[in-house]
Structures are given as C-alpha cells and as structure tokens.
Design an enzyme around this catalytic site. Sequence first.
Site, mmCIF file in Angstrom:
data_model
loop_
_atom_site.group_PDB
_atom_site.id
_atom_site.type_symbol
_atom_site.label_atom_id
_atom_site.label_comp_id
_atom_site.label_asym_id
_atom_site.label_seq_id
_atom_site.Cartn_x
_atom_site.Cartn_y
_atom_site.Cartn_z
ATOM 1 N N HIS A 55 97.270 108.503 64.886
ATOM 2 C CA HIS A 55 98.085 109.500 64.218
ATOM 3 C C HIS A 55 97.536 109.909 62.861
ATOM 4 O O HIS A 55 97.990 110.892 62.288
ATOM 5 C CB HIS A 55 99.509 108.987 64.045
ATOM 6 C CG HIS A 55 100.312 109.064 65.295
ATOM 7 N ND1 HIS A 55 100.615 110.255 65.887
ATOM 8 C CD2 HIS A 55 100.858 108.103 66.073
ATOM 9 C CE1 HIS A 55 101.327 110.031 66.975
ATOM 10 N NE2 HIS A 55 101.488 108.732 67.121
ATOM 11 N N GLU A 107 100.469 108.519 55.489
ATOM 12 C CA GLU A 107 99.380 107.785 56.117
ATOM 13 C C GLU A 107 98.062 108.393 55.700
ATOM 14 O O GLU A 107 98.019 109.463 55.077
ATOM 15 C CB GLU A 107 99.526 107.795 57.641
ATOM 16 C CG GLU A 107 99.518 109.188 58.243
ATOM 17 C CD GLU A 107 99.740 109.138 59.751
ATOM 18 O OE1 GLU A 107 99.372 110.131 60.417
ATOM 19 O OE2 GLU A 107 100.276 108.156 60.266
#
Length: 304
Positions: free
Chosen positions: A246, A208
């Site tokens: 996150h 990510e």
Amino acid sequence: MIFSPTSQVIIQGITEPLGMTYAPLMKTYGTHIIAGVSPGYGGSTVADIPIYDMVEQIPTIARGISTTVICTHPYAALDAALEAIRAGIRQIILISQGIPPLDMVHLVRQAEATETLVVGPNGPGVIVPGQLLLGIHPPDFYMPGNVGLITRNGPLTYEIARTLTRAGIGQSIGVSIGCDAIVGSTFPQWLQILEEDDQTEAIVLVGEIGGDSEERAAHYISEAIDKPVVAYIAGHTAPRNRRIGHAGAIIESKTFDFGPDIGTAESKVAAFKRAGVPVAERPSQIPDLVHKLLKRSPSKLQAS
C-alpha cells in the site's frame, strides 16, 4: 458532520462482488440506502434494495441523493462517478481499486469543477460509528466518540480504530483517503472538515511511506488547524527503492519543497514534529497521546 443517518445513499455496482457482500451490511448498520445501480439488472433487488439500470432512473433522484458508494469494476468506475456527478450527487465513495490513473485525473478535475468530494479509490470508505457505514469498514472495531481518524491505509484504519476503542476512546468518523497512486480527497481537505466538525475534539492522522501527502498535511496543520492532532507513520523498516504494498510509490523523490528524503518515514516524522504534532512510534501509543493532548479521562472521550 457532512455525513449523517439521514443521508440518502445509492450503491453503484451493487451486483458486483463488493456490492453484493457489503450492501446488506451497510443497510443493517443503519445507512439509508435507497437504491442500487447496475446496468442490466434493473427491476431486481439485493437485500430488498431496488436496482436500476441508470442513476437517472431512480425515482427520488430529484430529491437530493447526497452520496454514492461505487463498487464497480475499476474500468467502469469513471463512468459511474461521472454519471453520479451529472445527477447532482456530490459525495462519492470509491471502493474499487486499480482505477486507471488517467481516469482518476479526469475524475479529480470534474470533482473540483463541481465541488464534489471523492473518497478513495482503493480504500474502505467512511464510517460514522453508530450512525452509518459507507464502505467496508468492520463496524465492531469502532465506537461513537469524539476522535476523528483519517488514514491512507485501510487495514491500519481498522487496527487503530480497534486500539482506540479498546482504550475507551470513541471515534467521530473513520476515513481512509485511499491507497492508489491518485486519490480524490486529501489529508488537508479532511483536516479542514474535522476542524469544522462540532463532534470532533481531536484528530488521529495515520500516514505511510511514499509520496508527500503527510509532509503537506503537517504544513497545513501548522498553518490552519487548531484542534489537537496525533500522527503515526507506517513503514519505518521498509527498504528504499522498492514498491511496498500500500505504500504505493517508490521511496525516492526530490520534491523541492521538502528536501531529498521526501517520502521516507524519517521525512514525514520530522515534518510532523516541526509542526508540533506528537508522533506515535507504534499504534499502541496513540491512545496515551490522545489522552495527554485532551487532558481528559477515558470516559469523557466515549459517547454520551
């Protein structure tokens, strides 16, 4: 695989909400949990698991407990992990989130000095489908097989495991290295573990935005990994210069190794493509990419 059904496991913080909730589920799944640890609760039980006040009080500690799952309050996690290391436990699964960064720096140094594997914090831990659960993965999303799944993001781990399972592709292991700013183990460490694992034939790496761990993983793949790898990067539509859940880090950095756009989805995708790693644009594409790399039918990727 470094984790097996015979691995002896303890749960530190077993009387905390996470421990109370997931200890019975881990045990039911087949994890060999021999004890829980929770100061002040020695002599009681959770799901018929005996509880001790300290790790050193566990009668079988000298026989080689391999793994601890830590579910304590984040400010107690460092003490719990150091207690486990002193007792000779060399695999630590940190489920707790929000552990102070300086505590993690101290723990990582101790782990390196003692050759201890630390997974987490702020992640669902590890699952070896059909064998054992070390954390909070939803087992129904997984099936035994030959694809190793390593990620930074807990919910994405579940989503992609379910996507693979629905496509008939089983997994040899599911691991989230954690979402906090400082984590114990890294993508390169797990890539090497899976490279050496006889049960793993292909690897799915899910990253990510934020930080440079994916760029470093791409470089490591090009240098040291022979097994086929498929990548997916989450966060393409996230705005820059903001903390996004996150993703953790602010999406702006100038790490000299990788260029001024380090941390962006574009930087990470480009790094994997330079390493010859196919990158899925969305999770639903991952099964097809795995099939193409292995040149196998779906049935051959399932457990025998």
